[in-house]
Enzyme design. Sequence first.
Site, short mmCIF file in Angstrom:
data_model
loop_
_atom_site.label_atom_id
_atom_site.label_comp_id
_atom_site.label_asym_id
_atom_site.label_seq_id
_atom_site.Cartn_x
_atom_site.Cartn_y
_atom_site.Cartn_z
N LYS A 124 0.86 -1.18 0.00
CA LYS A 124 0.00 0.00 0.00
C LYS A 124 0.89 1.22 0.00
O LYS A 124 2.01 1.18 0.51
CB LYS A 124 -0.88 0.03 1.26
CG LYS A 124 -2.12 0.88 1.10
CD LYS A 124 -3.24 0.08 0.44
CE LYS A 124 -4.44 0.92 0.11
NZ LYS A 124 -5.57 0.03 -0.30
N ASP A 164 -7.06 4.04 -4.66
CA ASP A 164 -7.73 3.89 -3.36
C ASP A 164 -8.40 5.24 -3.11
O ASP A 164 -8.65 5.99 -4.07
CB ASP A 164 -6.71 3.51 -2.26
CG ASP A 164 -7.38 3.03 -0.98
OD1 ASP A 164 -7.84 1.88 -0.95
OD2 ASP A 164 -7.48 3.81 0.00
P1 NDP Z 1 -13.04 7.45 -3.11
O1 NDP Z 1 -12.01 8.46 -2.88
O2 NDP Z 1 -13.58 7.23 -4.47
O3 NDP Z 1 -14.30 7.72 -2.17
C1 NDP Z 1 -14.14 7.78 -0.80
C2 NDP Z 1 -15.47 8.15 -0.17
O4 NDP Z 1 -15.37 8.00 1.23
C3 NDP Z 1 -15.86 9.59 -0.43
O5 NDP Z 1 -17.25 9.70 -0.44
C4 NDP Z 1 -15.24 10.29 0.78
O6 NDP Z 1 -15.85 11.50 1.11
C5 NDP Z 1 -15.47 9.28 1.86
N1 NDP Z 1 -14.42 9.40 2.87
C6 NDP Z 1 -13.08 9.36 2.68
N2 NDP Z 1 -12.43 9.57 3.82
C7 NDP Z 1 -13.37 9.75 4.75
C8 NDP Z 1 -13.31 10.00 6.12
N3 NDP Z 1 -12.14 10.12 6.77
N4 NDP Z 1 -14.49 10.10 6.77
C9 NDP Z 1 -15.66 9.98 6.12
N5 NDP Z 1 -15.78 9.76 4.80
C10 NDP Z 1 -14.65 9.64 4.13
O7 NDP Z 1 -12.45 6.09 -2.51
P2 NDP Z 1 -12.90 4.58 -2.77
O8 NDP Z 1 -14.37 4.51 -3.01
O9 NDP Z 1 -11.99 4.02 -3.77
O10 NDP Z 1 -12.54 3.91 -1.37
C11 NDP Z 1 -13.49 3.77 -0.30
C12 NDP Z 1 -13.03 2.66 0.61
O11 NDP Z 1 -12.95 1.43 -0.10
C13 NDP Z 1 -11.67 2.84 1.27
O12 NDP Z 1 -11.69 2.26 2.55
C14 NDP Z 1 -10.75 2.03 0.37
O13 NDP Z 1 -9.58 1.62 1.04
C15 NDP Z 1 -11.66 0.85 0.06
N6 NDP Z 1 -11.34 0.07 -1.12
C16 NDP Z 1 -11.20 0.65 -2.35
C17 NDP Z 1 -10.94 -0.14 -3.45
C18 NDP Z 1 -10.88 0.42 -4.82
O14 NDP Z 1 -10.71 -0.36 -5.77
N7 NDP Z 1 -11.00 1.72 -5.03
C19 NDP Z 1 -10.74 -1.57 -3.33
C20 NDP Z 1 -11.00 -2.09 -2.01
C21 NDP Z 1 -11.24 -1.28 -0.97
P3 NDP Z 1 -15.06 12.90 0.88
O15 NDP Z 1 -15.29 13.22 -0.56
O16 NDP Z 1 -15.72 13.85 1.82
O17 NDP Z 1 -13.61 12.67 1.21
O1 2IT Z 2 -7.85 -1.84 -0.95
C1 2IT Z 2 -7.77 -2.33 -2.08
O2 2IT Z 2 -7.89 -3.53 -2.30
C2 2IT Z 2 -7.55 -1.40 -3.21
N1 2IT Z 2 -7.51 -0.20 -3.00
C3 2IT Z 2 -7.33 -1.94 -4.59
C4 2IT Z 2 -5.89 -2.36 -4.76
C5 2IT Z 2 -5.51 -2.76 -6.17
O3 2IT Z 2 -4.32 -3.06 -6.34
O4 2IT Z 2 -6.36 -2.80 -7.06
#
Ligand code: NDP
Ligand code: 2IT
Length: 445
Positions: A124, A164
């Site tokens: 990460k 992420d």
């Molecule tokens: P994005 O940046 O696309 O979206 C994040 C969302 O979560 C936004 O709505 C954001 O709001 C909100 N958010 C972020 N930080 C906080 C916080 N501290 N408190 C409250 N709300 C918050 O990210 P993703 O959708 O990609 O990621 C969301 C989650 O999923 C994370 O935990 C990530 O690690 C996990 N994840 C992502 C993957 C991926 O492929 N993208 C894969 C697996 C897991 P705001 O706009 O206000 O910041």
């Molecule tokens: O938390 C996760 O699994 C991710 N943000 C995706 C990682 C990746 O390599 O696609």
Amino acid sequence: MDAKKVLENLKQRFPNEPEYHQAVEEVLGTIEEEYNKHPEFDKVNLIERLCIPDRIYQFRVTWLDDKGNIQTNMGYRIQHNNAIGPYKGGIRFHKSVNLGILKFLAFEQTFKNSLTTLAMGGAKGGSDFSPRGKSSAEVMRFCQAFMLELYRHIGPDCDVPAGDIGVGGREVGYMFGAYKKYTREFQGVLTGKALEFGGSLIRPEATGYGTVYFLRAMLKTKGMEIAGKKVLISGAGNVAQYAAEKVLQLGGKVMTMSDSDGYIYDPDGIDREKLDYIFDLKQVQRGRIKEYVDQYPSAKYVEGQKPWFEKADIALPCATQNELNEEQAKALVANGVIAVAEGANMPTTPAAIKVLQDAKVLYSPGKASNAGGVSVSGLEMAQNSQRLSWTSEEVDAKLLWIMENIHDNCVKYGTEPDGYVNYVKGANVAGFMKVAKAMMAQGVF
Ligand code: NDP
Ligand code: 2IT
């Protein structure tokens, strides 16, 4: 091993990293029994070698903002474990990013990637840079400056970053362009790329879709389905948007979405047209979720709160770590929640997990239910190696198979004597055993 002792030791050596301690504690607590059936593991101190990252890169990132000021941020890459494949995991850009948070994410990623069946180790990275409120030109200059340090440490067979929080297609594109410029090589060194330069169909959808495929498999064990169920979703980003899309496709009703400022509740449900509005609001306008109520006045916006006190059948935390606490879990249970599937990484606090498990709610940890994202990243790597692109049907079918296979493994390793499936234990034991066996076979490093 004595899990408590191992944890105490890590806390002493690496203080002030509470999220890392939390993630390690959860895994050790559930694998201890299985680990201790293998004395050969302890003889080579496998547990410490699995908990402490292989290596950590830390660097300053210097960039120029639109006003002509020189800004600095911290950049990090944690290469946690590559026993079963090249280091693999996302990059997070958010003002809250620090070493402890990235260490927890890299640690979790190692077990998650093991569960996918694909050859990927855990990593990460990220920065305390926040893209919020920055122009695209500033984001580009930041990504180029970040990659100027990172490019030396990654490669298609070494370490393959992805997105992420705060890192989506735009940021991956800028980082890919920078890597290509600095190295003069066109390589599949990042995943989540756009389709025109090696991206995979279904990668943007994969985490959200996968979470809902996993949810569907959990419900099926109880003879239930998603159709007709009310669903609370937190977040409004990549994972939340596509989780909502799949819930709608399967006949569920999405009641809420949120961002870090608050949440919206739509009593009529967020339908396809309203979800299209959210896609545009977040991906194109880069606006805030509260703007939804200007467009749809029958919905309410609740500032500074999480959606978990609303009544529904299912909850999908898809925003960030520790966003669902004990009190909120109690409210979900009191309101009759059937299932909680994590789209985010570690969104549910340990006390909240206990509440859900004690109430025998179907509960899946992120490393199982959000593994769809990194899985399709793995499929993107496979396509890049072949220099071919697969159809969306092909990728989606593989994603579905992987999610159902992870579910089956959780049932296999996590079913308790009373029949309740402890998905935390199932995921941790299944993920751990593969990495442990690979480490044993490869000698002591
Ligand atoms: P994005 O940046 O696309 O979206 C994040 C969302 O979560 C936004 O709505 C954001 O709001 C909100 N958010 C972020 N930080 C906080 C916080 N501290 N408190 C409250 N709300 C918050 O990210 P993703 O959708 O990609 O990621 C969301 C989650 O999923 C994370 O935990 C990530 O690690 C996990 N994840 C992502 C993957 C991926 O492929 N993208 C894969 C697996 C897991 P705001 O706009 O206000 O910041
Ligand atoms: O938390 C996760 O699994 C991710 N943000 C995706 C990682 C990746 O390599 O696609």
